[in-house]
Design a protein around this motif. Structure first.
Motif, PDB file in Angstrom:
ATOM      1  N   GLU A 171      70.698  58.942  62.142  1.00 41.06           N
ATOM      2  CA  GLU A 171      69.724  58.013  61.565  1.00 41.06           C
ATOM      3  C   GLU A 171      70.151  57.561  60.174  1.00 41.06           C
ATOM      4  OE1 GLU A 171      67.180  56.653  63.078  1.00 41.06           O
ATOM      5  OE2 GLU A 171      67.449  57.824  64.914  1.00 41.06           O
ATOM      6  N   CYS A 172      70.697  58.481  59.379  1.00 42.16           N
ATOM      7  CA  CYS A 172      71.180  58.116  58.044  1.00 42.16           C
ATOM      8  C   CYS A 172      72.299  57.095  58.125  1.00 42.16           C
ATOM      9  CB  CYS A 172      71.672  59.359  57.297  1.00 42.16           C
ATOM     10  SG  CYS A 172      70.384  60.466  56.723  1.00 42.16           S
ATOM     11  N   LEU A 173      73.225  57.329  59.017  1.00 49.05           N
ATOM     12  CA  LEU A 173      74.353  56.399  59.171  1.00 49.05           C
ATOM     13  C   LEU A 173      73.883  55.041  59.664  1.00 49.05           C
ATOM     14  CD1 LEU A 173      77.035  58.833  60.646  1.00 49.05           C
ATOM     15  CD2 LEU A 173      76.853  57.988  58.295  1.00 49.05           C
ATOM     16  N   THR A 174      72.864  55.024  60.527  1.00 51.43           N
ATOM     17  CA  THR A 174      72.286  53.755  60.989  1.00 51.43           C
ATOM     18  C   THR A 174      71.681  52.999  59.817  1.00 51.43           C
ATOM     19  OG1 THR A 174      71.809  54.624  63.195  1.00 51.43           O
ATOM     20  CG2 THR A 174      70.565  52.682  62.494  1.00 51.43           C
ATOM     21  N   GLY A 175      70.922  53.706  58.976  1.00 53.58           N
ATOM     22  CA  GLY A 175      70.311  53.077  57.815  1.00 53.58           C
ATOM     23  C   GLY A 175      71.342  52.523  56.847  1.00 53.58           C
ATOM     24  N   LEU A 176      72.405  53.289  56.605  1.00 57.44           N
ATOM     25  CA  LEU A 176      73.460  52.832  55.694  1.00 57.44           C
ATOM     26  C   LEU A 176      74.190  51.618  56.257  1.00 57.44           C
ATOM     27  CD1 LEU A 176      74.856  56.312  54.607  1.00 57.44           C
ATOM     28  CD2 LEU A 176      73.723  54.645  53.099  1.00 57.44           C
ATOM     29  N   SER A 177      74.356  51.616  57.570  1.00 54.50           N
ATOM     30  CA  SER A 177      75.001  50.470  58.222  1.00 54.50           C
ATOM     31  C   SER A 177      74.152  49.208  58.082  1.00 54.50           C
ATOM     32  CB  SER A 177      75.236  50.784  59.701  1.00 54.50           C
ATOM     33  OG  SER A 177      75.758  49.659  60.377  1.00 54.50           O
ATOM     34  N   ILE A 178      72.837  49.352  58.188  1.00 50.93           N
ATOM     35  CA  ILE A 178      71.922  48.212  58.033  1.00 50.93           C
ATOM     36  C   ILE A 178      72.010  47.641  56.618  1.00 50.93           C
ATOM     37  CG2 ILE A 178      69.461  47.578  57.901  1.00 50.93           C
ATOM     38  CD1 ILE A 178      68.996  49.568  60.215  1.00 50.93           C
ATOM     39  N   LEU A 179      72.130  48.522  55.621  1.00 49.92           N
ATOM     40  CA  LEU A 179      72.164  48.078  54.224  1.00 49.92           C
ATOM     41  C   LEU A 179      73.473  47.396  53.855  1.00 49.92           C
ATOM     42  CD1 LEU A 179      70.495  51.114  52.415  1.00 49.92           C
ATOM     43  CD2 LEU A 179      69.516  48.839  52.764  1.00 49.92           C
ATOM     44  N   GLY A 180      74.575  47.879  54.415  1.00 47.89           N
ATOM     45  CA  GLY A 180      75.870  47.299  54.075  1.00 47.89           C
ATOM     46  C   GLY A 180      76.256  47.585  52.627  1.00 47.89           C
ATOM     47  N   ASP A 181      76.953  46.645  52.001  1.00 46.54           N
ATOM     48  CA  ASP A 181      77.392  46.821  50.616  1.00 46.54           C
ATOM     49  C   ASP A 181      76.232  46.593  49.651  1.00 46.54           C
ATOM     50  OD1 ASP A 181      79.984  47.291  51.515  1.00 46.54           O
ATOM     51  OD2 ASP A 181      80.506  45.147  51.442  1.00 46.54           O
ATOM     52  N   GLY A 182      76.469  46.953  48.410  1.00 41.37           N
ATOM     53  CA  GLY A 182      75.453  46.729  47.394  1.00 41.37           C
ATOM     54  C   GLY A 182      74.758  48.016  46.982  1.00 41.37           C
ATOM     55  N   ILE A 183      73.956  47.905  45.939  1.00 41.79           N
ATOM     56  CA  ILE A 183      73.250  49.054  45.377  1.00 41.79           C
ATOM     57  C   ILE A 183      71.752  48.870  45.582  1.00 41.79           C
ATOM     58  CG2 ILE A 183      72.690  50.251  43.209  1.00 41.79           C
ATOM     59  CD1 ILE A 183      75.457  49.471  42.203  1.00 41.79           C
ATOM     60  N   SER A 184      71.101  49.918  46.040  1.00 41.72           N
ATOM     61  CA  SER A 184      69.656  49.867  46.221  1.00 41.72           C
ATOM     62  C   SER A 184      69.091  51.279  46.209  1.00 41.72           C
ATOM     63  CB  SER A 184      69.294  49.184  47.551  1.00 41.72           C
ATOM     64  OG  SER A 184      69.746  49.969  48.643  1.00 41.72           O
TER      65      SER A 184
END
Length: 298
Positions: A171-184
């Motif tokens: 689930e964490c990897l899915t979330g990180l993939s959705i966000l892509g690059d950038g800072i949030s």
């Protein structure tokens, strides 16, 4: 004296109409029960005008059983919010579920915010499968990338509580993939949760590498609450490794950030782990002082 539902007599009270007695006895049809609950709800509204908060739970329960659907939805949400702010999770669940049931029955658009709150409450009360189910519905319905990613983080947190670490990591990897690059903020939260999962698995080197990324993002955001969380988990990882000196350094930083952010429960957890360091070093007097401080602030 009559209040609409009851008539108060010298020697007691009785129902003002036979219909109300029959409803209480369970001897009338559903449409009459709906009218009965509507009447009681309106009686509360009238009697407690300007003081609805005093009888909000009762009003919400009765009006939810009436045909006043929009009003019932509003009162159930307000009752859920009151219960949540009063640290009464089971009552909050009751009213948020009623609100969602009304939305489904009347084809209203369910509030994603209420669904998410319900998912949080299910997680808090150990109803993990219910929590995962409703979070998945929220993730699917959300049109905001950051929000969708954060819901995957919440699902990961539930899996971590269940000790189902591989599913949590996914689930964490899915979330990180959705966000892509950038800072949030959502990105640093996902990294922190992923680092926590790796720590729980005993993969300390991997945990520290991930938490270093989380620290980097959190520092750029200057978010004290998340900095406190990352430093706490980093220090806890070092504690489990037996690296007491470095663990203490990170946990002291965590305590500073959490105190600054007003995160009382987080501050308590960090002080407890500082006590664990001193206990691990055999310095029991100091450990006891930290444990006593934990009790004082919770």
């Amino acid at each position: 004296e009559t209040s609409g539902i009851m008539v108060v007599r010298v020697r007691g009270a009785e129902f003002s109409q036979a219909m109300f007695k029959n409803v209480a006895d369970g001897s009338v049809a559903d449409r009459w029960k709906a009218a009965y609950d509507k009447s009681i709800g309106e009686d509360f509204e009238s009697t407690y005008r300007g003081k609805h908060d005093e009888v909000l739970y009762e009003m919400a329960r009765h009006i939810a059983n009436s045909n006043e659907h929009r009003k019932a939805l509003d009162y159930c949400i307000k009752a859920g919010e009151k219960a949540e702010s009063s640290f009464a999770p089971e009552q909050a669940i009751e009213f948020y579920r009623k609100a969602l049931a009304i939305s489904t029955m009347r084809n209203y658009t369910p509030s994603i915010n209420i669904q998410e709150r319900l998912g949080d409450l299910y997680s808090m009360t150990g109803k993990f499968e219910d929590s995962i189910g409703i979070f998945r519905a929220v993730a699917e319905a959300s049109g905001d990338v950051n929000h969708k990613a954060d819901i995957h983080r919440k699902i990961a947190d539930v899996y971590e509580q269940k000790s189902e670490f591989d599913d949590g990591k996914k689930e964490c990897l899915t979330g990180l993939s959705i966000l892509g690059d950038g800072i949030s903020l959502e990105k640093t939260k996902l990294y922190t949760t992923l680092g926590n999962i790796e720590m729980r698995k005993g993969e300390y080197a991997e945990a520290k590498a991930i938490l270093t990324k989380s620290l980097d993002v959190a520092e750029k955001l200057s978010n004290d609450r998340e900095m406190g969380r990352v430093e706490h988990i980093f220090g806890s990882t070092l504690l489990y490794e037996g690296d007491y000196d470095n663990a203490l350094e990170h946990l002291r930083k965590a305590h500073t950030f959490r105190k600054k952010a007003g995160d009382i429960s987080g501050e308590s957890a960090t002080i407890n782990n500082i006590g664990n360091i001193y206990a691990g070093k055999g310095e029991y007097k100091d450990a006891l002082e930290y444990y006593e401080t934990t009790l004082e602030i919770t």
